[in-house]
Structure formats: structure tokens, C-alpha cells
Design an enzyme around this catalytic site. Structure first.
Site, short mmCIF file in Angstrom:
data_model
loop_
_atom_site.label_atom_id
_atom_site.label_comp_id
_atom_site.label_asym_id
_atom_site.label_seq_id
_atom_site.Cartn_x
_atom_site.Cartn_y
_atom_site.Cartn_z
N HIS A 49 48.84 27.07 35.31
CA HIS A 49 47.57 26.44 34.93
C HIS A 49 46.96 25.56 36.02
CE1 HIS A 49 47.70 27.56 30.56
NE2 HIS A 49 48.96 27.80 30.91
N THR A 50 47.40 25.73 37.24
CA THR A 50 46.80 24.93 38.32
C THR A 50 45.51 25.57 38.83
OG1 THR A 50 48.24 26.08 39.87
CG2 THR A 50 48.95 23.88 39.16
N ASP A 51 45.31 26.88 38.55
CA ASP A 51 44.15 27.55 39.18
C ASP A 51 42.81 26.97 38.72
OD1 ASP A 51 44.30 28.82 36.65
OD2 ASP A 51 43.93 30.84 37.45
N GLY A 138 51.82 38.65 30.00
CA GLY A 138 51.69 37.53 30.94
C GLY A 138 51.78 37.96 32.39
N SER A 141 47.95 42.36 33.18
CA SER A 141 47.56 43.77 33.09
C SER A 141 46.04 43.90 33.10
CB SER A 141 48.13 44.41 31.82
OG SER A 141 47.69 43.70 30.69
N ASP A 186 44.67 35.57 38.67
CA ASP A 186 45.08 36.95 38.41
C ASP A 186 44.34 37.94 39.31
OD1 ASP A 186 46.35 35.57 36.45
OD2 ASP A 186 45.12 36.30 34.81
N TYR A 235 44.95 27.94 25.33
CA TYR A 235 44.55 27.98 26.74
C TYR A 235 43.24 27.18 26.92
CZ TYR A 235 43.52 29.98 31.37
OH TYR A 235 43.25 30.15 32.72
C1 GLA Z 1 46.35 33.14 32.70
C2 GLA Z 1 44.97 33.02 33.34
C3 GLA Z 1 45.10 32.51 34.79
C4 GLA Z 1 45.96 31.25 34.86
C5 GLA Z 1 47.26 31.46 34.12
C6 GLA Z 1 48.09 30.17 34.02
O1 GLA Z 1 47.07 34.15 33.31
O2 GLA Z 1 44.33 34.25 33.33
O3 GLA Z 1 43.81 32.28 35.32
O4 GLA Z 1 45.25 30.14 34.40
O5 GLA Z 1 47.05 31.91 32.79
O6 GLA Z 1 48.49 29.77 35.29
#
Ligand code: GLA
Length: 424
Positions: A49-51, A138, A141, A186, A235
Site C-alpha cells: 500500500h505504499t504506491d 493478489g 492478473s 501493478d 482498500y
Molecule cells: C493492489 C493495488 C496496488 C497496490 C496494492 C497494495 O494490488 O492494485 O495498486 O496498492 O494493492 O500494495
């Protein structure tokens, strides 16, 4: 003893897979494909969750990917068939609308609509899609699908995009057309992957640094196989709490908050928001520190950073489920484990372990047995390699080309950082 082999083993052999996808194309569309595109999934090694807080993530684009076999059409109709869900879609490139059922179709439509919106020349096409990235686990995909589609449209249209721009457009498709407010992790992982390397991604300026993982360390995905149903709402809530923290601290993103600043001003924040901020600020720093630890084979540091990450995800960010806790226990008790933690958004899905290469098989067996005894669920546990990002490929040569790149990268020295790329 349990079998921990992923379901679609045949699909991991490139030749058999190419034959299977070509046969599906023939059967569905009655002709031969003329272009093959692929894009990988990813597993984050550090930086949950740092993005969307514009911090750092250490990510591994993985050897599980989405393939598309395609053929141009003379009209503006797009017909796709997904082998994974055994279903198709058909739409015209003019006035693309979203659908309320079968959300995967919106990924296809969203990428087409977004590229069209950029004024890029799309051609109608027939396409067969096949993915070895397990769905809803996770491992991104959906980004693999988006990036493979964008690569296909570029290949068929005879134009190209930088990997950075392609990633941003695919993220836009997901944010705006599909309606999922994900960060950039991603799509960047899927577009910028480099065979043999992890990537340290700076989500503020979108620079990436290739990070070599020491030869003796294997990355092993451990899928809890427990569904991630609540993840959407949770989220969005985490994201809002981080934004609230940044606003109260007077910065545009938590990236600008140092551990010292947070310690000094923590009392200005509501308790829950403070906990979220504690996690993000520390987690971003851990991503930066894990990169050299993996290159230098510093197993103690890697173990410590992974343990801190999981503890923070459980106690501060609260994204762990009971299945994840059971998997963590099984991973930490298994032979060869170096470190283990959550992956993706959390709330179930896959986790990731760093494992001593020589003990990979024993690790898989032990985790499979222990997790099953604890939960009665059968996990999927498999090692992954660092894979190349989205590309058009020659299906006849994919095995040879991959072997060549692997052999050449083994000859290279192991620097902490090789190359840097930034958005144009
Ligand atoms: C999901 C989101 C990403 C990122 C991760 C957690 O995969 O699509 O953008 O926030 O959760 O790091």
C-alpha cells in the site's frame, strides 16, 4: 502428503501452451493468429500500500503471465475469448460502453477505450486470451491482462508506447473505466519487468531501479486460496485514511513524512489514522532497505524486514485475515525459510516467502501440510522467476530466447542497481 502443484501445469510448458492457445484461436475464430503478446503478473517483495502514498515498492514481475494470440480484422469489431473463464466478448471500437456483468470484459473494453481516447489508431481484431496468473489471488492478473492487451493493440496497429506510458494508460483504464482506484504498482511491474531482476519503484517520480536477487534466494508464492471478498471497500478505506493523515500533517502524500516527523506529531492524528501512517512510513523505508539486502544475500536483514512488514500489516494497517495468519505460521516453520510476509492488497490471497534455493521443495511440502492441517484449505505454493515486462513475442522462439537471456544475465556481475528509467 498434499500436492501443492498449481492446477494448470500443462500451461507452464511454453510449447504446449502455445499449441493450446493457437488451437483455441482456430476453433473460436476459424483462422490463424498473426501476433502474440504477453505481460506478467507481479508479487511485491516489500511495500504494501505504499504506491498510492507515493512511496517505494520492491516488486517482482513474475513468470506467470497472460498471453494473447491475435489477428487483425478489416472492420472495427473486437472479438475476444478468455480461455480461463471460457467466455467471450464482442464490441465495436466506436462508443465503447462498460458492462455490468463479467468484470473481466471491462478490462478489455477499458484498455481499448482508453487507447482510443488517446487518439491511437486501434484496429478491430480477434483475440484468444490465456493467463497463468491465478485470478483474484493478489498477483495482478488484471494488470497482466491490461498490459498484454495494450501491447497487442500497439502491435496490430503498428505503433508503440514507452513502457512507462503504457503502464499509466492501463492504470487509467482501471481507475476510470473499470472503476478500481488502484495505484501504479501493478501496471508498472507488468510493463517494466526485466528478466532476472526485481524492481525498486519510486512511486513519486516513477523511476525504477533493477535489483538483482542473490542466486541462493528463491521467491516462493504461497496462495492461501481464501477469497478476498472484502478487499474493495477496505482498500478504499485505507486509502482515505492515508489521505486524511497526509492532509492533517500538511503534506500532499505520506511519502513526505519522515519517521521523526511522525513521532513528533503523532498526537495530532486520530488513533486509527496514526496507525495507518506508522505502517506506510516504515514500510516504504523497508522497501528501500530490502533491495540491497537481497542483492548482498543479507538474510538476517531480509528476515527482520519481512517480519516487521507482516507485524505492521497485521497490527497497524489491519489487512491480515485468519488464513494469512495461518499461512504465515506455516511459512515461518518450514525448512529453508529466510523471510515471509503478505503480498498484494492483503485480506486473503497470496503471500510471499524468500527461501533458501536448495530447500525449495522441502519448503513447499512442509508449508502445504502445515497450512492444510491448520485450515483444511489446500494452498498453492510455487516458486517464481523474475520475468520480462509486456512484449510482443515469437511463439516459436520463446523457449530459446528465454534460455539465452537467462544464460547471459548469469554472466553479468551482480550490482545493486542496474540501469534506471524514468517517465519521458
Ligand atoms: C493492489 C493495488 C496496488 C497496490 C496494492 C497494495 O494490488 O492494485 O495498486 O496498492 O494493492 O500494495
Amino acid at each position: 502428503m498434499l500436492s501443492t502443484k498449481p492446477a494448470a501445469d500443462w500451461a507452464l510448458d511454453s510449447e504446449a501452451r502455445a499449441e493450446g492457445v493457437a488451437a483455441c484461436f482456430r476453433e473460436t475464430f476459424g483462422s490463424e493468429p498473426e501476433l502474440w503478446a504477453r505481460a506478467p503478473g507481479r508479487v511485491d517483495l516489500m511495500g504494501s500500500h505504499t504506491d498510492y502514498n507515493l512511496g517505494f515498492v520492491l516488486t517482482l514481475p513474475i513468470s506467470r503471465d497472460t498471453w494473447i494470440a491475435a489477428r487483425r480484422r478489416d472492420d472495427r469489431t473486437v472479438r475476444v475469448h478468455s480461455m480461463n473463464v471460457d467466455a467471450g466478448d464482442e464490441f465495436r471500437l466506436d462508443g465503447i460502453e462498460s458492462v455490468s456483468e463479467s468484470r473481466w470484459r471491462n478490462y478489455v473494453r477499458g484498455v481499448a477505450a482508453t487507447l482510443e481516447g488517446e487518439g491511437l489508431a486501434l484496429t478491430g481484431c480477434d483475440a484468444a486470451i490465456h493467463s497463468t496468473v491465478p485470478l483474484e489471488s493478489g498477483l495482478s492478473s488484471s494488470a497482466a491482462l491490461e498490459c498484454a492487451l495494450a501491447t497487442m493493440f500497439a502491435g496490430l496497429g503498428g505503433w508503440s508506447l514507452t513502457p512507462e506510458r503504457m503502464a499509466l494508460l492501463c492504470q487509467k483504464a482501471e481507475n476510470e473505466f473499470v472503476g478500481v482506484k488502484c495505484g501504479i504498482l501493478d501496471q508498472y511491474s507488468s510493463c517494466l519487468g526485466r528478466e532476472g531482476c526485481a524492481l525498486l519503484l519510486d512511486c513519486r517520480d516513477l523511476a525504477t531501479r533493477a535489483v538483482r536477487v542473490a542466486d541462493g534466494i528463491r521467491v516462493v508464492v504461497c496462495n492461501t486460496m481464501s477469497p478476498r471478498r472484502l478487499s474493495g471497500g477496505e482498500y478504499a478505506r485505507r486509502r482515505a485514511e492515508c489521505e486524511e493523515g497526509a492532509a492533517r500533517l500538511g503534506v500532499s502524500a505520506l511519502r513526505d513524512v519522515t519517521p521523526e516527523m511522525l513521532a513528533a506529531r503523532r498526537r495530532e492524528l486520530p488513533e486509527r489514522v496514526a496507525r495507518r501512517c506508522d505502517f506506510i512510513v516504515a514500510e516504504s523505508g523497508r522497501a528501500e532497505r530490502l533491495a540491497p539486502a537481497l542483492t548482498l544475500n543479507d538474510r538476517e536483514a531480509a528476515a527482520r524486514l519481512c517480519a516487521e512488514s507482516f507485524a505492521g500489516a497485521r497490527d497497524l494497517y489491519e489487512i491480515c485475515s485468519p488464513a494469512m495468519a495461518a499461512m504465515m505460521e506455516a511459512m515461518l516453520a518450514a525448512p529453508g525459510v529466510i523471510g515471509a510476509r503478505q503480498a498484494g492488497a492483503g485480506f486473503g490471497g497470496s503471500m510471499v516467502a524468500l527461501v533458501d534455493a536448495a530447500s525449495t521443495d522441502a519448503f513447499r511440502t512442509s508449508v502445504g501440510d502445515a497450512y492444510h492441517s491448520a485450515t483444511r484449505m489446500v494452498p498453492e505454493i510455487y516458486p517464481v522467476e523474475a520475468a520480462q515486462g509486456a512484449e510482443v513475442f515469437d511463439k516459436e522462439k520463446i523457449n530459446v530466447a528465454r534460455a539465452l537471456v537467462r544464460a547471459m544475465s548469469a554472466l553479468l556481475p551482480t550490482p545493486a542497481a542496474t540501469g534506471r528509467s524514468s517517465v519521458e
